[in-house]
Design a protein around this motif. Structure first.
Motif, PDB file in Angstrom:
ATOM      1  N   CYS A   1      -6.177  16.224  -1.509  1.00  0.00           N
ATOM      2  CA  CYS A   1      -5.675  17.565  -1.825  1.00  0.00           C
ATOM      3  C   CYS A   1      -4.184  17.521  -2.159  1.00  0.00           C
ATOM      4  CB  CYS A   1      -5.944  18.518  -0.670  1.00  0.00           C
ATOM      5  SG  CYS A   1      -5.492  17.863   0.961  1.00  0.00           S
ATOM      6  N   CYS A   2      -3.441  16.619  -1.501  1.00  0.00           N
ATOM      7  CA  CYS A   2      -2.001  16.518  -1.728  1.00  0.00           C
ATOM      8  C   CYS A   2      -1.513  15.073  -1.701  1.00  0.00           C
ATOM      9  CB  CYS A   2      -1.252  17.347  -0.701  1.00  0.00           C
ATOM     10  SG  CYS A   2      -1.650  16.923   1.017  1.00  0.00           S
ATOM     11  N   ASN A   3      -2.471  14.129  -1.732  1.00  0.00           N
ATOM     12  CA  ASN A   3      -2.181  12.686  -1.739  1.00  0.00           C
ATOM     13  C   ASN A   3      -1.346  12.240  -0.541  1.00  0.00           C
ATOM     14  OD1 ASN A   3      -3.748  12.010  -3.958  1.00  0.00           O
ATOM     15  ND2 ASN A   3      -2.124  12.612  -5.374  1.00  0.00           N
ATOM     16  N   THR A   4      -1.673  12.775   0.616  1.00  0.00           N
ATOM     17  CA  THR A   4      -1.013  12.380   1.851  1.00  0.00           C
ATOM     18  C   THR A   4      -1.786  11.227   2.486  1.00  0.00           C
ATOM     19  OG1 THR A   4      -0.232  14.636   2.271  1.00  0.00           O
ATOM     20  CG2 THR A   4      -0.323  13.147   4.169  1.00  0.00           C
TER      21      THR A   4
ATOM     22  N   THR B   1     -15.406  10.355   2.589  1.00  0.00           N
ATOM     23  CA  THR B   1     -16.429  10.792   1.628  1.00  0.00           C
ATOM     24  C   THR B   1     -16.406  10.040   0.308  1.00  0.00           C
ATOM     25  OG1 THR B   1     -14.930  12.520   0.845  1.00  0.00           O
ATOM     26  CG2 THR B   1     -16.470  13.107   2.600  1.00  0.00           C
ATOM     27  N   GLY B   2     -15.552   9.067   0.145  1.00  0.00           N
ATOM     28  CA  GLY B   2     -15.541   8.321  -1.105  1.00  0.00           C
ATOM     29  C   GLY B   2     -14.345   7.410  -1.210  1.00  0.00           C
ATOM     30  N   GLU B   3     -14.136   6.893  -2.403  1.00  0.00           N
ATOM     31  CA  GLU B   3     -13.046   5.963  -2.652  1.00  0.00           C
ATOM     32  C   GLU B   3     -12.139   6.499  -3.735  1.00  0.00           C
ATOM     33  OE1 GLU B   3     -14.373   1.955  -3.297  1.00  0.00           O
ATOM     34  OE2 GLU B   3     -15.632   1.986  -1.509  1.00  0.00           O
ATOM     35  N   ILE B   4     -10.898   6.017  -3.718  1.00  0.00           N
ATOM     36  CA  ILE B   4      -9.902   6.391  -4.712  1.00  0.00           C
ATOM     37  C   ILE B   4      -9.270   5.103  -5.224  1.00  0.00           C
ATOM     38  CG2 ILE B   4      -8.084   6.684  -2.973  1.00  0.00           C
ATOM     39  CD1 ILE B   4      -6.945   8.955  -4.656  1.00  0.00           C
TER      40      ILE B   4
ATOM     41  N   ALA C   1       0.831  -1.208   0.000  1.00  0.00           N
ATOM     42  CA  ALA C   1       0.000   0.000   0.000  1.00  0.00           C
ATOM     43  C   ALA C   1       0.866   1.259   0.000  1.00  0.00           C
ATOM     44  CB  ALA C   1      -0.933  -0.001   1.211  1.00  0.00           C
ATOM     45  N   ALA C   2       1.915   1.271   0.816  1.00  0.00           N
ATOM     46  CA  ALA C   2       2.798   2.439   0.867  1.00  0.00           C
ATOM     47  C   ALA C   2       3.469   2.669  -0.483  1.00  0.00           C
ATOM     48  CB  ALA C   2       3.843   2.256   1.963  1.00  0.00           C
ATOM     49  N   ASP C   3       3.913   1.594  -1.101  1.00  0.00           N
ATOM     50  CA  ASP C   3       4.542   1.722  -2.416  1.00  0.00           C
ATOM     51  C   ASP C   3       3.568   2.318  -3.431  1.00  0.00           C
ATOM     52  OD1 ASP C   3       6.750   1.212  -4.311  1.00  0.00           O
ATOM     53  OD2 ASP C   3       5.348  -0.250  -5.160  1.00  0.00           O
ATOM     54  N   ARG C   4       2.334   1.859  -3.405  1.00  0.00           N
ATOM     55  CA  ARG C   4       1.321   2.376  -4.335  1.00  0.00           C
ATOM     56  C   ARG C   4       1.000   3.842  -4.038  1.00  0.00           C
ATOM     57  NH1 ARG C   4      -2.949  -2.586  -4.390  1.00  0.00           N
ATOM     58  NH2 ARG C   4      -4.347  -0.987  -5.202  1.00  0.00           N
ATOM     59  N   MET C   5       0.867   4.199  -2.749  1.00  0.00           N
ATOM     60  CA  MET C   5       0.547   5.582  -2.390  1.00  0.00           C
ATOM     61  C   MET C   5       1.684   6.533  -2.747  1.00  0.00           C
ATOM     62  SD  MET C   5      -1.630   5.287   1.163  1.00  0.00           S
ATOM     63  CE  MET C   5      -0.490   4.237   2.037  1.00  0.00           C
ATOM     64  N   GLN C   6       2.923   6.085  -2.600  1.00  0.00           N
ATOM     65  CA  GLN C   6       4.081   6.924  -2.921  1.00  0.00           C
ATOM     66  C   GLN C   6       4.138   7.289  -4.399  1.00  0.00           C
ATOM     67  OE1 GLN C   6       7.339   5.389   0.344  1.00  0.00           O
ATOM     68  NE2 GLN C   6       7.473   4.540  -1.666  1.00  0.00           N
ATOM     69  N   ARG C   7       3.496   6.508  -5.241  1.00  0.00           N
ATOM     70  CA  ARG C   7       3.519   6.760  -6.684  1.00  0.00           C
ATOM     71  C   ARG C   7       2.455   7.768  -7.127  1.00  0.00           C
ATOM     72  NH1 ARG C   7       2.966   1.186  -8.973  1.00  0.00           N
ATOM     73  NH2 ARG C   7       3.353   0.203  -6.983  1.00  0.00           N
ATOM     74  N   LEU C   8       1.569   8.178  -6.224  1.00  0.00           N
ATOM     75  CA  LEU C   8       0.557   9.177  -6.571  1.00  0.00           C
ATOM     76  C   LEU C   8       1.224  10.526  -6.828  1.00  0.00           C
ATOM     77  CD1 LEU C   8      -2.178   8.283  -3.930  1.00  0.00           C
ATOM     78  CD2 LEU C   8      -2.303   7.905  -6.408  1.00  0.00           C
ATOM     79  N   ASP C   9       0.615  11.331  -7.667  1.00  0.00           N
ATOM     80  CA  ASP C   9       1.118  12.666  -7.974  1.00  0.00           C
ATOM     81  C   ASP C   9       1.268  13.489  -6.691  1.00  0.00           C
ATOM     82  OD1 ASP C   9       1.842  14.787  -9.744  1.00  0.00           O
ATOM     83  OD2 ASP C   9      -0.187  15.623  -9.502  1.00  0.00           O
ATOM     84  N   ARG C  10       2.395  14.113  -6.486  1.00  0.00           N
ATOM     85  CA  ARG C  10       2.710  14.985  -5.341  1.00  0.00           C
ATOM     86  C   ARG C  10       2.847  14.242  -4.014  1.00  0.00           C
ATOM     87  NH1 ARG C  10      -1.882  16.906  -7.185  1.00  0.00           N
ATOM     88  NH2 ARG C  10      -2.869  16.957  -5.164  1.00  0.00           N
ATOM     89  N   ALA C  11       2.762  12.920  -4.012  1.00  0.00           N
ATOM     90  CA  ALA C  11       2.819  12.174  -2.759  1.00  0.00           C
ATOM     91  C   ALA C  11       4.238  12.158  -2.195  1.00  0.00           C
ATOM     92  CB  ALA C  11       2.339  10.742  -2.971  1.00  0.00           C
ATOM     93  N   SER C  12       4.316  12.165  -0.876  1.00  0.00           N
ATOM     94  CA  SER C  12       5.617  12.069  -0.218  1.00  0.00           C
ATOM     95  C   SER C  12       5.941  10.596   0.063  1.00  0.00           C
ATOM     96  CB  SER C  12       5.608  12.884   1.077  1.00  0.00           C
ATOM     97  OG  SER C  12       4.582  12.413   1.918  1.00  0.00           O
ATOM     98  N   GLN C  13       7.166  10.362   0.484  1.00  0.00           N
ATOM     99  CA  GLN C  13       7.604   9.000   0.788  1.00  0.00           C
ATOM    100  C   GLN C  13       6.864   8.492   2.020  1.00  0.00           C
ATOM    101  OE1 GLN C  13      11.810   8.444   0.808  1.00  0.00           O
ATOM    102  NE2 GLN C  13      11.684   6.492   1.870  1.00  0.00           N
ATOM    103  N   THR C  14       6.343   7.283   1.927  1.00  0.00           N
ATOM    104  CA  THR C  14       5.623   6.675   3.044  1.00  0.00           C
ATOM    105  C   THR C  14       6.472   5.612   3.730  1.00  0.00           C
ATOM    106  OG1 THR C  14       3.544   7.080   1.890  1.00  0.00           O
ATOM    107  CG2 THR C  14       3.461   5.518   3.688  1.00  0.00           C
ATOM    108  N   LEU C  15       7.266   4.879   2.961  1.00  0.00           N
ATOM    109  CA  LEU C  15       8.131   3.840   3.521  1.00  0.00           C
ATOM    110  C   LEU C  15       9.411   4.447   4.080  1.00  0.00           C
ATOM    111  CD1 LEU C  15       7.836   1.180   0.685  1.00  0.00           C
ATOM    112  CD2 LEU C  15       6.991   0.931   3.023  1.00  0.00           C
TER     113      LEU C  15
END
Length: 178
Positions: free
Chosen positions: A93-96, A173-176, A36-50
């Motif tokens: 808003c910032c893919n955090t 409020t929803g899903e992504i 999940a962290a790897d996938r989230m880190q690839r979102l636009d403007r996302a910061s490093q999660t791992l």
């Protein structure tokens, strides 16, 4: 219990207030959290999660001690697959990454990146080290438990008792699609 901490997404739009002390602060090594962290880190403007050694830092808090001050309209959740019950919430808003919520859980695992550098409660252990790929090396600065420990489950249960066995709802409020 009078202590409060305010944390935010990267851009500051999604704001949370935490009351009291967390249940625990951990780094998770499980396959699901790493994927999940790897996938989230690839979102636009996302910061490093791992972390640099491939773990996902979390601060675990009782749901009744987490208050969303703003930005809930931009929270979206995702699951690794339709079969997974665990939800992860992202401030779009910032893919955090904001939190991980286990189905039926009375706690939220808040992502470590919400705290300004140097202010996150220090982790007390790493969990699920048995899920790491062969040859992975973890520092020995804190315990590296192969699974979740009995003490960890005891802290979660004690928090649930203190909450009167309640399980507050979270504002999403929803899903992504991640």
């Amino acid at each position: 219990m009078g202590e409060t901490t305010e944390i935010t997404c990267t851009c500051g739009r999604t704001r949370l207030e935490l009351r009291g002390h967390p249940i625990d602060s951990v780094e998770c090594c499980c396959t699901s959290c790493r994927e999940a962290a790897d996938r989230m880190q690839r979102l636009d403007r996302a910061s490093q999660t791992l972390t640099d050694h491939g773990t996902t830092p979390f601060v675990i808090c009782r749901k009744d001690r987490v208050r969303f001050l703003s930005g809930t309209d931009g929270l979206k959740t995702f699951r690794l697959s339709p079969e997974h019950a665990t939800k992860r919430a992202i401030a779009t808003c910032c893919n955090t990454p904001i939190y991980l919520e286990f189905k039926g859980g009375h706690w939220l695992s808040l992502y470590g990146g919400l705290w300004p550098e140097g202010t996150m409660p220090a982790p007390t252990m790493r969990t699920m080290a048995s899920d790491l790929p062969e040859g992975a090396v973890l520092p020995d600065d804190i315990p590296n438990a192969k699974k979740q420990s009995l003490g960890f489950f005891a802290r979660l249960f004690a928090a649930w008792v203190a909450m009167g066995f309640r399980n507050p709802k979270t504002p999403v409020t929803g899903e992504i699609d991640v």
